[in-house]
Design an enzyme around this catalytic site. Structure first.
Site, PDB file in Angstrom:
ATOM      1  N   ALA A 185       0.821  -1.212   0.000  1.00 14.04           N
ATOM      2  CA  ALA A 185       0.000   0.000   0.000  1.00 14.04           C
ATOM      3  C   ALA A 185       0.857   1.266   0.000  1.00 14.04           C
ATOM      4  CB  ALA A 185      -0.954   0.000   1.193  1.00 14.04           C
ATOM      5  N   THR A 186       2.058   1.192   0.556  1.00 15.62           N
ATOM      6  CA  THR A 186       2.947   2.361   0.518  1.00 15.62           C
ATOM      7  C   THR A 186       3.234   2.753  -0.932  1.00 15.62           C
ATOM      8  OG1 THR A 186       3.979   1.746   2.617  1.00 15.62           O
ATOM      9  CG2 THR A 186       5.234   3.232   1.184  1.00 15.62           C
ATOM     10  N   ASN A 233      -5.767   3.681  10.632  1.00 10.43           N
ATOM     11  CA  ASN A 233      -5.058   2.534  11.191  1.00 10.43           C
ATOM     12  C   ASN A 233      -4.802   2.642  12.691  1.00 10.43           C
ATOM     13  OD1 ASN A 233      -3.401   4.610   9.846  1.00 10.43           O
ATOM     14  ND2 ASN A 233      -1.683   3.561  10.788  1.00 10.43           N
ATOM     15  N   GLN A 245      -6.684  -0.633   5.514  1.00 10.71           N
ATOM     16  CA  GLN A 245      -7.290  -1.138   6.760  1.00 10.71           C
ATOM     17  C   GLN A 245      -8.775  -1.458   6.583  1.00 10.71           C
ATOM     18  OE1 GLN A 245      -5.854  -1.928   9.563  1.00 10.71           O
ATOM     19  NE2 GLN A 245      -3.843  -0.970   9.354  1.00 10.71           N
ATOM     20  N   SER A 254      -3.348  -3.514   0.462  1.00  7.58           N
ATOM     21  CA  SER A 254      -2.138  -4.196   0.905  1.00  7.58           C
ATOM     22  C   SER A 254      -2.441  -5.669   1.143  1.00  7.58           C
ATOM     23  CB  SER A 254      -1.640  -3.549   2.198  1.00  7.58           C
ATOM     24  OG  SER A 254      -0.534  -4.269   2.697  1.00  7.58           O
ATOM     25  N   HIS A 307      -0.687  -7.754   3.293  1.00  8.52           N
ATOM     26  CA  HIS A 307      -0.404  -8.276   4.637  1.00  8.52           C
ATOM     27  C   HIS A 307      -1.337  -7.770   5.729  1.00  8.52           C
ATOM     28  CE1 HIS A 307       1.835  -4.932   6.710  1.00  8.52           C
ATOM     29  NE2 HIS A 307       2.020  -4.524   5.479  1.00  8.52           N
ATOM     30  N   THR A 330       9.080  -7.332 -13.006  1.00  2.88           N
ATOM     31  CA  THR A 330       8.562  -8.701 -13.095  1.00  2.88           C
ATOM     32  C   THR A 330       7.608  -8.974 -11.947  1.00  2.88           C
ATOM     33  OG1 THR A 330      10.589  -9.439 -14.163  1.00  2.88           O
ATOM     34  CG2 THR A 330       9.228 -11.138 -13.124  1.00  2.88           C
ATOM     35  N   CYS A 361       7.018   5.357  21.003  1.00  2.00           N
ATOM     36  CA  CYS A 361       7.899   5.157  22.157  1.00  2.00           C
ATOM     37  C   CYS A 361       9.293   4.744  21.754  1.00  2.00           C
ATOM     38  CB  CYS A 361       7.335   4.068  23.054  1.00  2.00           C
ATOM     39  SG  CYS A 361       6.069   4.682  24.139  1.00  2.00           S
TER      40      CYS A 361
END
Ligand SMILES: *Cc1c(COP(=O)(O)O)cnc(C)c1O
Length: 382
Positions: free
Chosen positions: A75-76, A153, A181, A201, A203, A241, A326
């Site tokens: 998706a990026t 997300n 998402q 995406s 994954h 490819t 974090c």
């Protein structure tokens, strides 16, 4: 040590075992390993047939024509291709997006802004949604593209893309939607949503990482400039490819997501309800993002008087994600939480729990009990 309970499905999902099994048939000498672009022999034809079947499977989940699906690396890349590809060729284009998009959209728009593209950054409502009026009021004579995500997300909130799409279609402005998402979580139909470009995406939908797709509307034709040049694959829009095994995996995962959609929406709704009911014993818990307009699998909560960082340390038996980055040296609180109006302190008290296909009600019970224990302990020592 036992593995922590995985409650981070919004970050990535495990590959469904049936998808993994299918993928292995497209790698080795005794499988279909050919180059899908090889036209001169059976190895190529078989690989091409597998890619085209996957294209139909992905198209089906979003109500598209298979010819409208362009394979990418995720998706990026789809976001980059959609946005850079749509503004290419315009003299002084203007685009509209929001402050709480995925980094793949935010950073692409920032990059374009530094190169002279005008960008309007919409501030979402307190519940994380962008309203059609906000988009309408931001339109200019030179607006060529609006890019908004369907499901956020971090928050799980859902923007009314159909209403925004309808008003943009009337004005002839292209509409790109990041649906990474949303696919497999909500019924999706590109025609009903009046979307021109949609990022997907593998994954996030129990498929493999490193593969995605961009829906590019065909009639009337949406023109986007290629960002990767080479052999002219994917009708010239994305050379390279095709990774047959990845694509077959994404196709199978999307077909499965369609078959299981209703059942999973119901079971995730139940898990979410149980989770929130169990946490009701704890005071000072705030839900971030819309309570009504959302997908059930993502629950973002702030805990009064508790730093998310300390909470995460106490919750080592859960794999969850903190809104604040974090891990980063800067300790910047989440731009999404700040985008919906939380102050730094509130943003530093938020954690995202996300559920999925393999989350059991025992997992949720374990998580809520654990959260109550740790939050209570942390509050007591203050
Ligand atoms: C995960 C995600 C992406 C990035 O997808 P990749 O396939 O990992 O590049 C983009 N947008 C949203 C909303 C996401 O959740």
């Amino acid at each position: 040590m036992n593995k922590p309970v995985y409650l981070d499905y919004a970050a990535t999902t495990p590959v469904d075992p049936s998808v993994a099994e299918e993928m292995t048939k497209y790698l080795t000498l005794d499988g279909v390993f050919g180059n899908p672009a090889s036209r001169s022999h059976m190895y190529g034809w078989q690989a091409e047939a597998a890619v085209e079947q996957a294209r139909r499977q992905v198209a089906q989940l979003i109500g598209a024509d298979p010819r409208e699906i362009v394979w990418t690396s995720g998706a990026t890349e789809s976001d980059n291709l959609a946005i850079k590809g749509a503004v290419g060729g315009w003299e002084r284009p203007h685009i509209i997006t929001s402050l709480i998009e995925h980094k793949a959209v935010l950073d692409t728009c920032k990059w374009l802004e530094q190169r002279g593209v005008e960008v309007t950054w919409l501030q979402p409502q307190g519940d994380g949604r962008i309203l059609p009026d906000q988009v309408e009021n931001a339109l200019q004579g030179n607006t060529v593209l609006v890019s908004l995500m369907l499901v956020n997300n971090e928050l799980g909130c859902v923007t009314d893309v159909a209403a925004i799409g309808a008003l943009l279609r009337d004005r002839g402005v292209l509409f790109h939607v990041d649906a990474a998402q949303a696919a497999g979580k909500l019924p999706l139909n590109v025609a009903e949503l009046s979307v021109d470009l949609m990022s997907l995406s593998g994954h996030k939908v129990y498929g493999p990482k490193g593969v995605g797709a961009l829906y590019v509307r065909r009639s009337p034709d949406v023109r986007i400039e290629a960002q990767i040049h080479g052999g002219g694959h994917e009708r010239g829009m994305r050379s390279g490819t095709l990774p047959t095994h990845q694509i077959v995996g994404m196709g199978k995962a999307f077909a499965l997501a369609g078959d299981l959609l209703e059942e999973e929406m119901g079971s995730l709704e139940q898990l979410r309800a149980d989770f929130l009911a169990q946490l009701a014993d704890l005071d000072g818990v705030t839900l971030n993002g819309s309570a009504q307009h959302r997908v059930p699998g993502i629950v973002n909560l702030s805990f009064d008087r508790v730093e998310a960082e300390s909470l995460m340390l106490g919750l080592r038996e859960l794999a969850v994600s903190s809104g604040s980055a974090c891990a980063s040296a800067t300790m910047e609180p989440s731009f999404v939480l700040r985008g919906i109006g939380l102050n730094d302190e509130q943003a530093h008290r938020a954690l995202r729990f996300s559920f999925g296909r393999f989350t059991s009600s025992d997992d949720v019970k374990f998580a809520s009990k654990h959260i109550i224990d740790v939050v209570s302990r942390l509050r007591a020592v203050r």
